[in-house]
Design an enzyme around this catalytic site. Structure first.
Site, PDB file in Angstrom:
ATOM      1  N   SER A 163     -15.875  -3.317 -13.203  1.00  0.00           N
ATOM      2  CA  SER A 163     -16.360  -4.590 -13.755  1.00  0.00           C
ATOM      3  C   SER A 163     -17.641  -5.035 -13.035  1.00  0.00           C
ATOM      4  O   SER A 163     -18.225  -6.056 -13.385  1.00  0.00           O
ATOM      5  CB  SER A 163     -15.286  -5.659 -13.588  1.00  0.00           C
ATOM      6  OG  SER A 163     -14.967  -5.811 -12.204  1.00  0.00           O
ATOM      7  N   HIS A 204     -14.589   1.788  -0.410  1.00  0.00           N
ATOM      8  CA  HIS A 204     -13.530   0.830  -0.054  1.00  0.00           C
ATOM      9  C   HIS A 204     -12.349   1.492   0.655  1.00  0.00           C
ATOM     10  O   HIS A 204     -11.240   0.962   0.663  1.00  0.00           O
ATOM     11  CB  HIS A 204     -13.060   0.082  -1.310  1.00  0.00           C
ATOM     12  CG  HIS A 204     -14.126  -0.766  -1.906  1.00  0.00           C
ATOM     13  ND1 HIS A 204     -14.102  -1.186  -3.221  1.00  0.00           N
ATOM     14  CD2 HIS A 204     -15.271  -1.277  -1.386  1.00  0.00           C
ATOM     15  CE1 HIS A 204     -15.191  -1.930  -3.469  1.00  0.00           C
ATOM     16  NE2 HIS A 204     -15.908  -1.986  -2.384  1.00  0.00           N
ATOM     17  N   ASN A 264     -12.784   3.446  -5.716  1.00  0.00           N
ATOM     18  CA  ASN A 264     -11.366   3.788  -5.778  1.00  0.00           C
ATOM     19  C   ASN A 264     -10.868   4.352  -4.445  1.00  0.00           C
ATOM     20  O   ASN A 264     -11.600   5.050  -3.749  1.00  0.00           O
ATOM     21  CB  ASN A 264     -11.110   4.789  -6.911  1.00  0.00           C
ATOM     22  CG  ASN A 264     -11.449   4.179  -8.252  1.00  0.00           C
ATOM     23  OD1 ASN A 264     -11.627   2.966  -8.384  1.00  0.00           O
ATOM     24  ND2 ASN A 264     -11.576   5.022  -9.267  1.00  0.00           N
ATOM     25  N   VAL A 265      -9.622   4.034  -4.152  1.00  0.00           N
ATOM     26  CA  VAL A 265      -9.019   4.503  -2.898  1.00  0.00           C
ATOM     27  C   VAL A 265      -8.067   5.682  -3.152  1.00  0.00           C
ATOM     28  O   VAL A 265      -7.501   6.218  -2.210  1.00  0.00           O
ATOM     29  CB  VAL A 265      -8.291   3.327  -2.202  1.00  0.00           C
ATOM     30  CG1 VAL A 265      -9.296   2.299  -1.729  1.00  0.00           C
ATOM     31  CG2 VAL A 265      -7.243   2.688  -3.095  1.00  0.00           C
ATOM     32  N   GLY A 306     -15.794   2.534 -15.497  1.00  0.00           N
ATOM     33  CA  GLY A 306     -14.529   1.927 -15.112  1.00  0.00           C
ATOM     34  C   GLY A 306     -14.600   0.901 -14.008  1.00  0.00           C
ATOM     35  O   GLY A 306     -13.673   0.759 -13.220  1.00  0.00           O
ATOM     36  N   TYR A 308       0.819  -1.215   0.000  1.00  0.00           N
ATOM     37  CA  TYR A 308       0.000   0.000   0.000  1.00  0.00           C
ATOM     38  C   TYR A 308       0.850   1.261   0.000  1.00  0.00           C
ATOM     39  O   TYR A 308       0.438   2.276  -0.537  1.00  0.00           O
ATOM     40  CB  TYR A 308      -0.997  -0.024   1.175  1.00  0.00           C
ATOM     41  CG  TYR A 308      -2.142  -0.959   0.893  1.00  0.00           C
ATOM     42  CD1 TYR A 308      -2.140  -2.260   1.392  1.00  0.00           C
ATOM     43  CD2 TYR A 308      -3.190  -0.573   0.069  1.00  0.00           C
ATOM     44  CE1 TYR A 308      -3.162  -3.145   1.080  1.00  0.00           C
ATOM     45  CE2 TYR A 308      -4.221  -1.441  -0.244  1.00  0.00           C
ATOM     46  CZ  TYR A 308      -4.197  -2.732   0.272  1.00  0.00           C
ATOM     47  OH  TYR A 308      -5.208  -3.606  -0.057  1.00  0.00           O
TER      48      TYR A 308
HETATM   49  N1  APR Z   1     -11.757   3.496 -19.521  1.00  0.00           N
HETATM   50  C1  APR Z   1     -12.927   2.916 -19.110  1.00  0.00           C
HETATM   51  N2  APR Z   1     -12.989   1.695 -18.488  1.00  0.00           N
HETATM   52  C2  APR Z   1     -11.818   1.054 -18.297  1.00  0.00           C
HETATM   53  C3  APR Z   1     -10.554   1.595 -18.706  1.00  0.00           C
HETATM   54  C4  APR Z   1     -10.570   2.876 -19.347  1.00  0.00           C
HETATM   55  N3  APR Z   1      -9.443   3.460 -19.745  1.00  0.00           N
HETATM   56  N4  APR Z   1      -9.568   0.697 -18.385  1.00  0.00           N
HETATM   57  C5  APR Z   1     -10.199  -0.361 -17.800  1.00  0.00           C
HETATM   58  N5  APR Z   1     -11.547  -0.143 -17.764  1.00  0.00           N
HETATM   59  C6  APR Z   1     -12.578  -1.021 -17.205  1.00  0.00           C
HETATM   60  C7  APR Z   1     -12.357  -2.499 -17.493  1.00  0.00           C
HETATM   61  O1  APR Z   1     -12.954  -2.849 -18.733  1.00  0.00           O
HETATM   62  C8  APR Z   1     -13.086  -3.164 -16.322  1.00  0.00           C
HETATM   63  O2  APR Z   1     -14.471  -3.340 -16.630  1.00  0.00           O
HETATM   64  O3  APR Z   1     -12.532  -0.906 -15.807  1.00  0.00           O
HETATM   65  C9  APR Z   1     -12.962  -2.115 -15.203  1.00  0.00           C
HETATM   66  C10 APR Z   1     -11.987  -2.484 -14.103  1.00  0.00           C
HETATM   67  O4  APR Z   1     -12.503  -3.598 -13.433  1.00  0.00           O
HETATM   68  P1  APR Z   1     -11.721  -4.224 -12.175  1.00  0.00           P
HETATM   69  O5  APR Z   1     -10.291  -4.392 -12.522  1.00  0.00           O
HETATM   70  O6  APR Z   1     -12.498  -5.405 -11.742  1.00  0.00           O
HETATM   71  O7  APR Z   1     -11.757  -3.064 -11.074  1.00  0.00           O
HETATM   72  P2  APR Z   1     -12.973  -2.542 -10.151  1.00  0.00           P
HETATM   73  O8  APR Z   1     -14.292  -2.809 -10.774  1.00  0.00           O
HETATM   74  O9  APR Z   1     -12.651  -1.152  -9.794  1.00  0.00           O
HETATM   75  O10 APR Z   1     -12.785  -3.479  -8.858  1.00  0.00           O
HETATM   76  C11 APR Z   1     -13.729  -3.399  -7.827  1.00  0.00           C
HETATM   77  O11 APR Z   1     -12.440  -4.914  -6.499  1.00  0.00           O
HETATM   78  O12 APR Z   1     -10.402  -5.623  -5.866  1.00  0.00           O
HETATM   79  C12 APR Z   1     -11.484  -4.927  -5.438  1.00  0.00           C
HETATM   80  O13 APR Z   1     -11.565  -3.249  -3.789  1.00  0.00           O
HETATM   81  C13 APR Z   1     -11.154  -3.497  -5.097  1.00  0.00           C
HETATM   82  O14 APR Z   1     -12.477  -1.512  -5.513  1.00  0.00           O
HETATM   83  C14 APR Z   1     -11.984  -2.689  -6.097  1.00  0.00           C
HETATM   84  C15 APR Z   1     -13.086  -3.653  -6.475  1.00  0.00           C
END
Ligand code: APR
Length: 229
Positions: A173, A105, A88-89, A171, A54
């Site tokens: 999943s 988070h 996001n953190v 942004g 971190y």
């Molecule tokens: N523009 C738009 N979307 C994007 C871009 C971009 N430039 N780059 C990546 N993405 C999308 C990907 O297609 C994906 O759907 O962002 C998403 C990222 O997904 P994850 O990696 O699963 O991240 P996130 O959804 O933020 O994770 C959720 O999981 O690990 C835990 O606590 C952590 O807050 C986090 C949570």
């Protein structure tokens, strides 16, 4: 009263600011084990490793700059009553000018004690070292919600989503709960937009706009604001 816009964001929003996502190519959980680095068990087993992980993420987040998508979201406040709900953190939303941001988070910019008082301290981009304690004498840890720990602000966030006139999900999943369940609180007939690079499944009622957030989001917010100029 201006219409209410809710933005639900994830790591993909900060990807173009140079910060890694979690599950994409070169994502953090592709390179590291979340069980080792983002769980109470991992913290108990090897706190030094967790602090280093971190500290590195915090230094990167502090060196990063908000991108055009963060700025476009902040600009929406000129025309709308905006609530940003983020997984996001990092503090890129706030640095772009967003004034109401709920961090579900946790935040890299804070440390907290591990005692009953869970004292919280603002540390900005500074590292946390082993041996640094809170005023209750417990080891400081990152103020991040780890797997198995309670997500924050869920009730307030659900209240914002259920009262929204427009929703932008960007942004993320939508694979981590309960944060991902927030989309279900949206009223049926409002405008609901989802921007991501790719999505396994798009929640019902959402229009999927694939592409980079720095391209898609400013275009969308200009359209939303355009009819208000
Ligand atoms: N523009 C738009 N979307 C994007 C871009 C971009 N430039 N780059 C990546 N993405 C999308 C990907 O297609 C994906 O759907 O962002 C998403 C990222 O997904 P994850 O990696 O699963 O991240 P996130 O959804 O933020 O994770 C959720 O999981 O690990 C835990 O606590 C952590 O807050 C986090 C949570």
């Amino acid at each position: 009263m201006p219409d209410k816009v809710v933005v639900l964001s994830g790591s993909g929003l900060s990807a173009e600011s140079g910060l890694p996502t979690f599950r994409g190519a070169a994502g953090l959980w592709r390179e590291h084990s979340w069980m080792e680095l983002a769980s109470p068990e991992g913290w108990r087993k090897h706190p030094q490793l967790v602090l280093e992980f971190y500290n590195e993420r915090r230094a990167k987040a502090w060196a990063a700059e908000p991108n055009a998508a963060h700025r476009a979201i902040a600009e929406l406040e000129k025309h709308f009553d905006v609530a940003v709900i983020t997984q996001n953190v990092d503090n890129l939303h706030e640095r772009a000018g967003s004034t109401r941001v709920l961090h579900l988070h946790g935040e890299l910019g804070f440390a907290r004690g591990t005692g009953p008082g869970r004292k919280r301290y603002r540390i900005d981009g500074a590292p946390i070292e082993l041996g640094q304690t809170c005023e209750e004498g417990t080891q400081l840890r990152p103020d991040i919600v780890w797997f198995g720990e309670e997500t924050r602000h869920m009730e307030e966030a659900a209240g914002h989503v259920s009262a929204a006139d427009k929703i932008l999900v960007v942004g993320t999943s939508l694979s981590v709960y309960p944060a991902a369940s927030l989309v279900e609180y949206a009223r049926p007939r409002i405008e609901k937009i989802l921007n991501s690079l790719e999505m396994d499944s798009v929640p019902r009622g959402f229009e999927f706009l694939p592409g980079q957030a720095t391209v898609i989001v400013p275009r969308l917010t200009a359209r939303w604001s355009g009819c208000r100029a």
